[in-house]
Scaffold this motif. Sequence first.
Motif, PDB file in Angstrom:
ATOM      1  N   VAL A  13       0.793  -1.279  -0.279  1.00 43.65           N
ATOM      2  CA  VAL A  13       0.020   0.159  -0.218  1.00 43.65           C
ATOM      3  C   VAL A  13       1.397   1.287   0.256  1.00 43.65           C
ATOM      4  CG1 VAL A  13      -1.441   0.901   1.856  1.00 43.65           C
ATOM      5  CG2 VAL A  13      -1.738  -0.857   1.195  1.00 43.65           C
ATOM      6  N   LEU A  14       2.347   1.350   0.927  1.00 40.72           N
ATOM      7  CA  LEU A  14       2.826   2.398   0.906  1.00 40.72           C
ATOM      8  C   LEU A  14       3.152   2.587  -0.894  1.00 40.72           C
ATOM      9  CD1 LEU A  14       4.468   1.732   4.262  1.00 40.72           C
ATOM     10  CD2 LEU A  14       3.172   4.259   3.693  1.00 40.72           C
ATOM     11  N   ALA A  15       3.442   1.322  -0.993  1.00 39.30           N
ATOM     12  CA  ALA A  15       4.577   1.338  -2.389  1.00 39.30           C
ATOM     13  C   ALA A  15       3.836   2.196  -3.747  1.00 39.30           C
ATOM     14  CB  ALA A  15       5.147   0.270  -3.251  1.00 39.30           C
ATOM     15  N   CYS A  16       2.568   2.135  -3.427  1.00 37.61           N
ATOM     16  CA  CYS A  16       1.048   2.281  -4.157  1.00 37.61           C
ATOM     17  C   CYS A  16       0.668   3.925  -4.363  1.00 37.61           C
ATOM     18  CB  CYS A  16       0.062   1.818  -4.202  1.00 37.61           C
ATOM     19  SG  CYS A  16      -0.127   0.159  -4.951  1.00 37.61           S
ATOM     20  N   ILE A  17       0.945   4.330  -2.700  1.00 42.90           N
ATOM     21  CA  ILE A  17       0.790   5.423  -2.098  1.00 42.90           C
ATOM     22  C   ILE A  17       1.997   6.587  -2.369  1.00 42.90           C
ATOM     23  CG2 ILE A  17       0.527   7.138  -0.241  1.00 42.90           C
ATOM     24  CD1 ILE A  17      -0.876   5.126   1.066  1.00 42.90           C
ATOM     25  N   GLY A  18       3.169   6.239  -2.443  1.00 43.81           N
ATOM     26  CA  GLY A  18       4.593   6.794  -2.989  1.00 43.81           C
ATOM     27  C   GLY A  18       4.512   6.839  -4.484  1.00 43.81           C
ATOM     28  N   SER A  19       4.164   5.915  -5.067  1.00 43.33           N
ATOM     29  CA  SER A  19       4.156   5.970  -6.549  1.00 43.33           C
ATOM     30  C   SER A  19       2.768   7.385  -6.983  1.00 43.33           C
ATOM     31  CB  SER A  19       3.904   4.208  -6.909  1.00 43.33           C
ATOM     32  OG  SER A  19       3.703   5.021  -8.816  1.00 43.33           O
ATOM     33  N   CYS A  20       1.869   7.437  -6.568  1.00 40.27           N
ATOM     34  CA  CYS A  20       0.654   8.477  -6.817  1.00 40.27           C
ATOM     35  C   CYS A  20       1.217   9.603  -6.569  1.00 40.27           C
ATOM     36  CB  CYS A  20      -0.596   7.454  -6.210  1.00 40.27           C
ATOM     37  SG  CYS A  20      -1.264   6.027  -7.308  1.00 40.27           S
ATOM     38  N   VAL A  21       1.211   9.992  -5.068  1.00 42.63           N
ATOM     39  CA  VAL A  21       1.321  11.094  -4.453  1.00 42.63           C
ATOM     40  C   VAL A  21       3.202  11.702  -5.152  1.00 42.63           C
ATOM     41  CG1 VAL A  21       1.955  12.053  -2.405  1.00 42.63           C
ATOM     42  CG2 VAL A  21       0.284  10.445  -2.173  1.00 42.63           C
ATOM     43  N   GLY A  22       2.576  12.373  -6.134  1.00 45.40           N
ATOM     44  CA  GLY A  22       4.435  12.765  -6.311  1.00 45.40           C
ATOM     45  C   GLY A  22       4.451  14.460  -6.499  1.00 45.40           C
ATOM     46  N   LEU A  23       5.115  14.875  -7.608  1.00 42.16           N
ATOM     47  CA  LEU A  23       5.573  15.681  -8.231  1.00 42.16           C
ATOM     48  C   LEU A  23       3.994  16.654  -8.174  1.00 42.16           C
ATOM     49  CD1 LEU A  23       9.106  15.692  -8.906  1.00 42.16           C
ATOM     50  CD2 LEU A  23       8.187  16.841  -6.655  1.00 42.16           C
ATOM     51  N   GLY A  24       3.802  15.581  -9.459  1.00 41.25           N
ATOM     52  CA  GLY A  24       1.711  16.458  -9.608  1.00 41.25           C
ATOM     53  C   GLY A  24       1.034  16.497  -8.969  1.00 41.25           C
ATOM     54  N   ASN A  25       1.275  16.193  -7.346  1.00 45.02           N
ATOM     55  CA  ASN A  25       0.019  16.518  -6.688  1.00 45.02           C
ATOM     56  C   ASN A  25       0.643  18.320  -6.233  1.00 45.02           C
ATOM     57  OD1 ASN A  25       0.327  13.368  -6.439  1.00 45.02           O
ATOM     58  ND2 ASN A  25      -0.885  14.225  -4.963  1.00 45.02           N
ATOM     59  N   PHE A  26       1.764  18.752  -6.643  1.00 43.33           N
ATOM     60  CA  PHE A  26       2.500  19.734  -5.653  1.00 43.33           C
ATOM     61  C   PHE A  26       2.833  20.499  -7.230  1.00 43.33           C
ATOM     62  CE2 PHE A  26       3.370  17.789  -2.406  1.00 43.33           C
ATOM     63  CZ  PHE A  26       3.735  18.535  -1.191  1.00 43.33           C
ATOM     64  N   TRP A  27       2.110  20.411  -8.411  1.00 42.62           N
ATOM     65  CA  TRP A  27       2.450  21.914  -9.353  1.00 42.62           C
ATOM     66  C   TRP A  27       1.915  21.170 -10.874  1.00 42.62           C
ATOM     67  CZ3 TRP A  27       8.352  19.566 -10.466  1.00 42.62           C
ATOM     68  CH2 TRP A  27       7.921  19.075 -12.010  1.00 42.62           C
ATOM     69  N   ARG A  28       0.727  19.761 -10.009  1.00 41.07           N
ATOM     70  CA  ARG A  28      -0.060  20.081 -11.918  1.00 41.07           C
ATOM     71  C   ARG A  28      -1.665  20.798 -10.881  1.00 41.07           C
ATOM     72  NH1 ARG A  28       2.242  15.669 -14.019  1.00 41.07           N
ATOM     73  NH2 ARG A  28       2.855  16.602 -15.815  1.00 41.07           N
ATOM     74  N   PHE A  29      -1.655  19.723 -10.522  1.00 41.75           N
ATOM     75  CA  PHE A  29      -3.503  19.615  -9.424  1.00 41.75           C
ATOM     76  C   PHE A  29      -4.028  20.965  -8.884  1.00 41.75           C
ATOM     77  CE2 PHE A  29      -6.151  20.039  -6.049  1.00 41.75           C
ATOM     78  CZ  PHE A  29      -7.452  19.641  -6.500  1.00 41.75           C
ATOM     79  N   PRO A  30      -2.600  21.738  -8.502  1.00 42.41           N
ATOM     80  CA  PRO A  30      -2.747  23.373  -7.571  1.00 42.41           C
ATOM     81  C   PRO A  30      -3.300  24.520  -9.104  1.00 42.41           C
ATOM     82  CG  PRO A  30      -1.093  22.253  -6.666  1.00 42.41           C
ATOM     83  CD  PRO A  30      -1.691  21.655  -7.202  1.00 42.41           C
ATOM     84  N   TYR A  31      -2.811  24.305 -10.028  1.00 45.40           N
ATOM     85  CA  TYR A  31      -2.591  25.085 -11.736  1.00 45.40           C
ATOM     86  C   TYR A  31      -3.789  24.901 -12.204  1.00 45.40           C
ATOM     87  CZ  TYR A  31      -1.591  28.019 -15.932  1.00 45.40           C
ATOM     88  OH  TYR A  31      -1.200  28.036 -17.367  1.00 45.40           O
ATOM     89  N   LEU A  32      -3.805  23.124 -12.274  1.00 46.53           N
ATOM     90  CA  LEU A  32      -5.384  23.304 -12.959  1.00 46.53           C
ATOM     91  C   LEU A  32      -6.724  23.367 -11.856  1.00 46.53           C
ATOM     92  CD1 LEU A  32      -4.047  19.789 -14.273  1.00 46.53           C
ATOM     93  CD2 LEU A  32      -4.600  22.069 -15.287  1.00 46.53           C
TER      94      LEU A  32
END
Length: 473
Positions: free
Chosen positions: A25-44
């Motif tokens: 579960v942690l490996a999957c969360i680590g794969s999902c939670v990445g740089l895109g959460n910090f720079w792609r989601f807020p901008y969109l």
Amino acid sequence: DDDDDDDDEELKSGRGTWGSKLKFVLACIGSCVGLGNFWRFPYLCYKSGGGAFLIPYTIMLFLCGIPLLLMEMAIGQYTRQGPIGALLALCPIFVGSAFGVVFISVIFCSYYNIIIAWSIYYLSQSFRSTLPWASQLSNVTSHNCSSSSSTQIYFDTVVLQKTNSIDDYGGIVWPLFGCFVAAWVIVYFSIWKSIKSSGMVVLVTATLPFAFILIFLVRAVTLDGAGKGLQFLFQPDWSKLLKVDVWMYAASQNFNSIGIGFGSMITFSSYNKFSNNLMSDVWVIAVVNASTSLLAGIIVFSTMGNIAHELGCSIPEVVTQGPGLAFVAYPQALAKMPYPHVFAVMFFFLLIILGIDSQFATVEVVITSLQDMCPALVKFLRRHEFLALFVCLVCFLLGLPYLFKGGIYFFHLVDYYSSAISLMYLTFFEVVAVVWCYGADRLSRNLREMTGKLPSLYFKYCWRFLAPTLILV
């Protein structure tokens, strides 16, 4: 008894299994939670109507993201194969889409590590007596919106040594070359023993970021002007919901963030015990990922509000996206904080950890696919460590063009074209192969065989109709 069952299963399949459900579960969360959460989601979120964007994002999460996450994890766990082996077992005629997934993974590996290299460079500079980008800021008046270009100048001229155009490629930027080597060394030793090493790494890299996120969240919302930034983020523009682009952004953000179409979830699930309960895993991973994106949006726009407050400008004048957010806007905010060195070290260390998790997940897709499809190569290299080294060296060589002074132009081209339209097409054909050709009913029976329960009608309906229709549209 569980350990004995794991050993028996490993001997029968010739494939390793996760040491525990937590590591998976942690490996999957680590794969999902990445740089895109910090720079792609807020901008969109900003670009697509502020708080109104959360509506299509949530709808796409429940109609596409979560159902397709369960689909990918199910076929990986059932076949105990990577993306290519899984599609060959279920629907060989569509195996080309799986080859496309692996090809994109190779491209992604080659350029994603350059972001980690930038982070390592900034981390090393954070230990200097004066933050180098802070000296740039001191030469600019505080109430001039053009001062936001000071950290841009540092990023362009000092870090990248950027040329004027892609026609002038220049030479290699040697400081970045050293950081790039260091990034690949870290990735290699994270996956050199396959899930035995990566399973231990994620215990740190998938949990430590949340401690940093909590620290930055508390600090960000207490900055002067933070309320202005949060108002700008959450104030809904309902008219944007009528635009098709907004819904497309919501779908692409879910796919990019959760990892649909990248093959990492299929690969990680292939190392599960056959009887692992996937249903609970899917909900935990999806909820943690979506919550992290929301927290990242609060941190980012609180910081943007502070920058606008300090410079005396409006939020749209300081909002940026992509690398510009992490390496231009944030360094500017860090330089103005109390104890700037401490926050700079924490921030760039956070970026490195987030990047490493996503990177080794993608490298593992390539390695697992080679193990499944090229047994002769595996036999020639004899040990998993040598196979991992071979993949890392190939991706390292493919990443060298990004280290040149004109490499940033090439970076933007690859980033835009490799993870947008092509990903949507590959995901659509993957859904067609699994749900329409192999069959949603057969997949449901496979899930019952593994977990003892059939998936609900909600999953079946999304698999058959809603997910492929929304992707195609």
